[in-house]
Write an enzyme that holds these catalytic residues in place. Structure first.
Site, PDB file in Angstrom:
ATOM      1  CB  CYS A  43      -0.907  -0.012   1.230  1.00 33.15           C
ATOM      2  SG  CYS A  43      -2.040   1.401   1.326  1.00 33.15           S
ATOM      3  CG  ASP A  45      -0.670   4.097   5.360  1.00 29.35           C
ATOM      4  OD1 ASP A  45       0.226   4.593   6.067  1.00 29.35           O
ATOM      5  OD2 ASP A  45      -1.876   4.119   5.675  1.00 29.35           O
ATOM      6  NE  ARG A  47      -0.672   4.958   8.800  1.00 27.09           N
ATOM      7  CZ  ARG A  47      -1.912   4.628   9.163  1.00 27.09           C
ATOM      8  NH1 ARG A  47      -2.284   4.782  10.428  1.00 27.09           N
ATOM      9  NH2 ARG A  47      -2.772   4.153   8.278  1.00 27.09           N
ATOM     10  CG  HIS A  99      -1.449  -1.037   6.024  1.00 31.61           C
ATOM     11  ND1 HIS A  99      -2.058  -0.062   6.785  1.00 31.61           N
ATOM     12  CD2 HIS A  99      -1.514  -0.595   4.736  1.00 31.61           C
ATOM     13  CE1 HIS A  99      -2.449   0.925   6.011  1.00 31.61           C
ATOM     14  NE2 HIS A  99      -2.137   0.634   4.759  1.00 31.61           N
ATOM     15  CB  CYS A 102      -5.707  -0.449   4.760  1.00 34.33           C
ATOM     16  SG  CYS A 102      -5.530   0.021   3.024  1.00 34.33           S
TER      17      CYS A 102
END
Length: 227
Positions: A43, A45, A47, A99, A102
């Site tokens: 992803c 993302d 993080r 994750h 999400c």
């Protein structure tokens, strides 16, 4: 904002210095070629960073990231990455990593118009449709959310396995193997969903077999003869 932007270049300078301090030839060697064993599809993302959580160095992981780690055969970006990794880089493993928490998966669970994101998130809504009975039976919304993250990874792994380049090379070389992971932001741990790659491949080949068996086996026999 200007200071935070400038800090990036200062951090880069320190990183270069630390690498050269450990190995003066580090960047000379890095520039020669790449031979990653892993293709990581994750992803976007901010993080979740593949190399950090895997403890990997530059050159060890070929990475593709998008919203909610979706593999759609109509998406030229992800399919080009997979084909290049499989046919040219000869990766041994393909990892699809989702994750928990999400945002893309969460958005797909809501009834709202998200504009340009709609067709992309429809891929995840389709995952929900395929597993609706299981998901609707989970009363706790947070646990249902976590489970959809896991099921999305599973279905994206299947989408990778559907691809001809993956099937053909596996028949020839028994590589790459596809894995499904979830990164738990709450603990920092990677969870292996233990996707049964060989069983999935066997189960779907009747429908998604994109290989000419005679042609593939002929290539395999030639490789064996060369050895």
């Amino acid at each position: 904002m200007a200071k935070s932007y400038e800090a990036i270049f200062e951090n880069n300078k320190k990183w270069v210095e630390s690498k050269i301090s450990d190995n003066p030839e580090y960047f000379h060697e890095l520039a020669k070629t790449q031979n990653p064993e892993y293709l990581y599809i994750g992803c976007s993302d901010s993080r979740v960073t593949a190399e950090d959580m895997m403890g990997a160095e530059p050159g060890e992981v070929f990475v593709h990231r998008n919203v909610a780690n979706v593999i759609n055969t109509l998406d030229m970006s992800s399919t080009a990455v997979i084909q290049y990794a499989v046919e040219h880089l000869k990766v041994k493993h393909i990892v699809v990593c989702g994750h928990y928490n999400c945002g893309g998966v969460k958005a797909a669970m809501t009834s709202q118009d998200l504009g340009l994101l709609n067709p992309w998130l429809r891929n995840i809504r389709d995952v929900y449709r395929l597993h609706q009975a299981e998901l609707d039976a989970i009363e706790d919304e947070a646990k249902r959310y976590d489970r959809l993250v896991e099921l999305n990874v599973q279905e994206q792994c299947i989408n990778v396995i559907k691809m001809a380049c993956v099937q053909e090379r596996y028949i020839l070389e028994e590589q790459p193997v596809v894995h499904g992971w979830v990164f738990d932001l709450r603990t920092g741990k990677i969870i292996d969903l233990e996707i049964d790659f060989e069983k999935i491949l066997k189960d779907i080949q009747k429908i998604y077999n994109l290989t000419d068996s005679d042609w593939v086996m002929s290539r395999k026999n030639k490789l064996i003869d060369k050895k």
